[in-house]
Each structure stands twice: as structure tokens, then as C-alpha cells.
Scaffold this motif. Sequence first.
Motif, short mmCIF file in Angstrom:
data_model
loop_
_atom_site.label_atom_id
_atom_site.label_comp_id
_atom_site.label_asym_id
_atom_site.label_seq_id
_atom_site.Cartn_x
_atom_site.Cartn_y
_atom_site.Cartn_z
N SER A 159 0.78 -1.14 -0.05
CA SER A 159 0.03 -0.09 -0.02
C SER A 159 0.98 1.23 -0.12
N VAL A 160 1.84 1.42 -0.99
CA VAL A 160 2.44 2.53 -1.11
C VAL A 160 1.65 3.81 -1.69
N PRO A 161 1.55 4.83 -0.66
CA PRO A 161 0.78 6.02 -1.26
C PRO A 161 1.03 6.51 -2.57
N GLU A 162 0.11 6.88 -3.14
CA GLU A 162 0.23 7.57 -4.48
C GLU A 162 1.24 8.72 -4.77
N ASN A 163 1.32 9.53 -3.57
CA ASN A 163 2.44 10.62 -3.87
C ASN A 163 3.85 10.15 -3.81
N VAL A 164 3.94 8.88 -3.30
CA VAL A 164 5.35 8.38 -3.20
C VAL A 164 5.82 7.76 -4.67
N LYS A 165 6.84 8.31 -5.24
CA LYS A 165 7.03 7.58 -6.62
C LYS A 165 8.58 6.96 -6.63
N THR A 166 9.56 7.35 -5.76
CA THR A 166 10.79 6.86 -5.81
C THR A 166 11.24 6.45 -4.24
N ALA A 167 12.19 5.48 -4.54
CA ALA A 167 12.88 5.05 -3.34
C ALA A 167 14.29 5.12 -3.23
N SER A 168 14.96 5.22 -2.25
CA SER A 168 16.57 5.36 -2.16
C SER A 168 16.87 4.08 -1.14
N VAL A 169 17.88 3.42 -1.38
CA VAL A 169 18.70 2.72 -0.38
C VAL A 169 19.95 2.72 -0.24
N GLN A 170 20.27 3.28 0.85
CA GLN A 170 21.76 3.58 1.01
C GLN A 170 22.52 2.40 1.46
#
Length: 171
Positions: free
Chosen positions: A32-43
Amino acid sequence: MDSIKSFKGWLLMLPVFVFWGCSVQMTFKGSSVPENVKTASVQYFENRAPLINPLLSQTFTEALKDRITSESRLIISDEVGDVDFSGEITGYDLRPMAIQADAVSAETRLTITIKVRYKNFKDPKLNWESSFSEYTDFESSQNITAIESELVSEIVDKITENIFNRAFSDW
């Protein structure tokens, strides 16, 4: 008489066909990823465990990226994304288990612990920090160097699933 038995047989099978045809397959892969979240980063997850597996940092970091891209619509960003995962490997532990009468261990347990910081820049109320730990047991007679990559892969898979579920699933 045979036609009545045949009819009764079909009548008894009717609920099976109805339920089979109308069944809903439940999976826990949905996120359930919110619609306004488009990108993810993994350090990059530094290995700060007392016992070091030299490949674990890279293996874990890439596995978490793969989990996010394969189970969500998010795109991995080289920059800081809408959500960001960072942290460090804090434990890589081998312990004897199932001690036998002759004081020799029959099984050994490999445990990996990873501290994760999750930041949601679109909704900071959803930020969290947590440690995730998983293990697998193997026969002590086995050579750890021969099976270590397989064990690590199994544990990393469990940990990335738990991290993903904590970040994106409404459990």
C-alpha cells in the motif's frame, strides 16, 4: 434409479464448483504505497557486526533494492528518494545449538541482524527505526564456507520481506 444417483452426485458437487469458481486468491505481496510516493532510495548498509562477512553489505543492499522494485511500483533513485532506507548490519553470529550428550553441537545457528532507518519525506509521521533479525539452522557437520552464501541468501530474503512489509503493508 441411476439418473437419480447421477443427479444427486452432481447436486453434491455443485457447491464445490461454485466455491472454486468464485474463490478469491489472497496474497500478501500487495503493498500500500501512497500515490504521492514515486521513488525510493536505499543507502549502502555498512557491516558493523563483530564478525564480518565481506559480501553481506553488497548482498543485502542489492536484495532490498530488488525487493522494492519487484513488489511495488517504486523506482529506485540514486538521489534521496521520496522514501529512504538506511542503516547498518549490526550482527552476524554463529552459535552452537542442539548440544548432544558428548557436548558436541549437532546444529549451528546463523543469525543476521540489521538496523534500518526508514524516512518517508512525503509523510514524516511514518518514519521509523527498527532492528530486524532472522536466522537459519544447519547441521554442524557441514562446512560453513561451502553453504554460507546459500544461508545468507535465505536470511536476507526473510529480512528484506520483513522490512518491506513494515514500510509498505498495512498489517
